[in-house]
Enzyme design. Structure first.
Site, PDB file in Angstrom:
ATOM      1  N   ASP A   1       7.652   7.210 -18.660  1.00  0.00           N
ATOM      2  CA  ASP A   1       8.154   5.841 -18.539  1.00  0.00           C
ATOM      3  C   ASP A   1       9.212   5.470 -19.580  1.00  0.00           C
ATOM      4  O   ASP A   1       9.850   4.442 -19.489  1.00  0.00           O
ATOM      5  CB  ASP A   1       6.990   4.839 -18.604  1.00  0.00           C
ATOM      6  CG  ASP A   1       6.210   4.934 -19.916  1.00  0.00           C
ATOM      7  OD1 ASP A   1       6.764   5.422 -20.914  1.00  0.00           O
ATOM      8  OD2 ASP A   1       5.038   4.512 -19.932  1.00  0.00           O
TER       9      ASP A   1
ATOM     10  N   TYR B   1      12.789   9.478 -28.571  1.00  0.00           N
ATOM     11  CA  TYR B   1      11.920  10.508 -29.169  1.00  0.00           C
ATOM     12  C   TYR B   1      12.710  11.551 -29.958  1.00  0.00           C
ATOM     13  O   TYR B   1      12.124  12.301 -30.744  1.00  0.00           O
ATOM     14  CB  TYR B   1      11.070  11.192 -28.093  1.00  0.00           C
ATOM     15  CG  TYR B   1       9.881  10.370 -27.676  1.00  0.00           C
ATOM     16  CD1 TYR B   1       8.662  10.454 -28.351  1.00  0.00           C
ATOM     17  CD2 TYR B   1       9.960   9.475 -26.615  1.00  0.00           C
ATOM     18  CE1 TYR B   1       7.575   9.690 -27.982  1.00  0.00           C
ATOM     19  CE2 TYR B   1       8.872   8.704 -26.229  1.00  0.00           C
ATOM     20  CZ  TYR B   1       7.679   8.817 -26.920  1.00  0.00           C
ATOM     21  OH  TYR B   1       6.603   8.052 -26.559  1.00  0.00           O
TER      22      TYR B   1
END
Ligand code: NAD
Ligand code: LMR
Length: 441
Positions: free
Chosen positions: A170, A264
């Protein structure tokens, strides 16, 4: 219109209420006849299951709702399995996050040694659920959110190559909501986009509006100053640590101003910064337990105690909307574009064809078709070659029970400074994971 049956595996997940509510919000375009929760932890699942027994009876009495620990009941007569299991639960997530920092290395749910440790726990759990689905409902699709999605996807590619499983994430959707907001649009679906990478390891290369106007200059200008910090995204990533991650995206962006990075990447590119901002005694899992888990379980317990769900509202966020939209695309042949984690096979033309890459795909009744992203630049290719090798070695280590390959995987991770440190962390992780990992030799 056909009515669909849904199984949510990991029924005790903090994301389950949001998913049920999102399904209920879309009944006009995706009619539902049953929802079944499945988990292997009765106490945890009962918190959500007992509350939703009441909620569903009050608001949707025509829809069958059950929660069960029995695989045959859960997986028989189902059309979609939405999987969100966490093998080892928060107790093990805590170890993933706290062991590597003892050796000066980032501790994160899906990145670096913690992600590898979680991967070696998840593989068996996800394969087990996939096998239940294929045994009891061979025509169903499994839509998998269970992390670490990159390692899980590589494992299912290797071990169950013909299975109807789609692995998703997501994060890019939340980023697209934020980018839409930066340019005055409302929804991620108002954007056309190009993206390539591995899971939690990718880059947007194009963002346009539906008239074909290039939005990248405006978005780049914004990200170069603020990262994603002030873009309005979804309710899911509001905690303090996420705000820091969204702000840091500006420094990740600075390294390659041609693309917009996944958040990330900060763990690989700025591990020193992450370590300086890590409190080894209070990591992300503690934030989740004190925040999302407390809030979701608190609302569930209130419903159960009162015997009514009247006046109770749960958050429904990008996490839920994405998986429900994907199920609708498969069921109703919408041909919408989704970012999926799929076997490369030429989608990124100068990259390992067997890698599980995250690229846009057109989704219809028969499954998905990848949209080719062409050649990628040396910087991203170099990073991806290293990271995909970490993921492949971790999966090989699980399959073969190989200590050597797992040591290689940890050593190769960009987050780990040396083979010596990799070995120290690995030996600690083996001890911590002895109830979950295959025996390594
Ligand atoms: P959670 O701990 O709240 O819930 C997970 C549930 O899975 C627990 O109730 C646990 O008992 C159950 N479980 C564990 N092993 C199982 C097994 N073998 N069979 C059946 N059930 C099992 O976790 P959460 O924070 O809600 O996250 C759930 C999952 O979703 C995690 O894997 C998390 O990493 C993932 N996640 C993915 C994304 C994404 O975008 N891909 C985003 C957020 C969370
Ligand atoms: C969660 O909230 O647990 C996930 O969205 C991932 C994370 O690290 O926050």
């Amino acid at each position: 219109m056909k009515k669909y049956a849904i199984t949510i595996a990991g029924g005790g997940s903090t994301f389950t209420p949001g998913m049920i509510l999102m399904l209920m919000d879309n009944l006009d375009r995706f009619p539902i006849r049953s929802i079944k929760l499945y988990d292997n932890d009765e106490d945890r699942q009962n918190i959500i299951g007992n509350a939703f027994d009441i909620f569903m009876k009050e608001r949707h009495p025509d829809i069958e709702f059950i929660h069960t620990l029995d695989p045959e009941t859960a997986f028989s007569d189902t059309d979609f399995v939405m999987a969100q299991i966490r093998v080892g639960k928060y107790e093990m997530r805590s170890k993933d996050e706290k062991i590597p920092p003892k050796y000066g290395v980032i501790g994160q749910e899906t990145c670096g040694p913690g992600g590898i440790a979680y991967g070696l726990r998840s593989i068996g759990g996800v394969i087990e659920i996939l096998d239940y689905m294929e045994k009891y409902s061979p025509d169903a699709w499994m839509l998998n959110y269970s992390n670490p999605a990159a390692i899980v996807a590589e494992a299912t590619r290797r071990l169950r190559p013909d299975s109807k499983i789609i692995n998703i994430c997501d994060m890019p959707i939340d980023l697209m909501y934020k980018m839409a907001d930066m340019v005055g649009l409302k929804h991620w679906k108002d954007l056309d986009f190009s993206y390539y990478g591995l899971n939690h390891f990718g880059w947007f290369t194009e963002i346009k509006d539906k008239d074909g106007n290039d939005l990248m200059p405006q978005i780049k200008e914004h990200v170069s100053v603020n990262g994603f910090a002030d873009g309005i995204g979804t309710a899911q990533h509001l905690d303090e640590s996420w705000v820091e991650t969204f702000t840091k995206a500006k420094d990740v962006y600075a390294l390659d101003p041609e693309t917009i990075p996944n958040t990330y990447l900060k763990y690989y590119l700025y591990p020193d910064f992450v370590m300086e901002h890590t409190d080894i005694n209070h990591t992300r899992v503690d934030e989740v337990k004190e925040g999302r888990e407390k809030e979701v379980f608190g609302l569930c317990n209130t419903i159960t105690d009162r015997g009514t769900a009247e006046g109770i509202d749960f958050e429904i966020d990008a996490h839920a909307s994405y998986i429900v939209d994907l199920a609708i695309a498969l069921a109703e042949n919408t041909k919408e574009v989704f970012l999926l984690i799929v076997e490369n096979d030429g989608a990124v033309s100068n990259f390992d064809p067997t890698a599980m890459v995250e690229v846009p795909c057109i989704v219809d009744k028969s499954g998905y078709k990848k949209i080719c992203q062409g050649k990628i630049p040396q910087f991203q290719k170099g990073m991806m070659e290293e990271q995909v090798s970490v993921e492949k070695l971790a999966v090989e280590a699980w399959i073969e029970g190989s200590y050597q390959k797992l040591w290689q995987a940890l050593t190769l991770s960009k987050t780990v400074p040396s083979a010596k440190v990799a070995k120290l962390i690995l030996d600690d992780l083996i001890e911590a994971n002895k109830d979950f990992w295959p025996e390594l030799h």
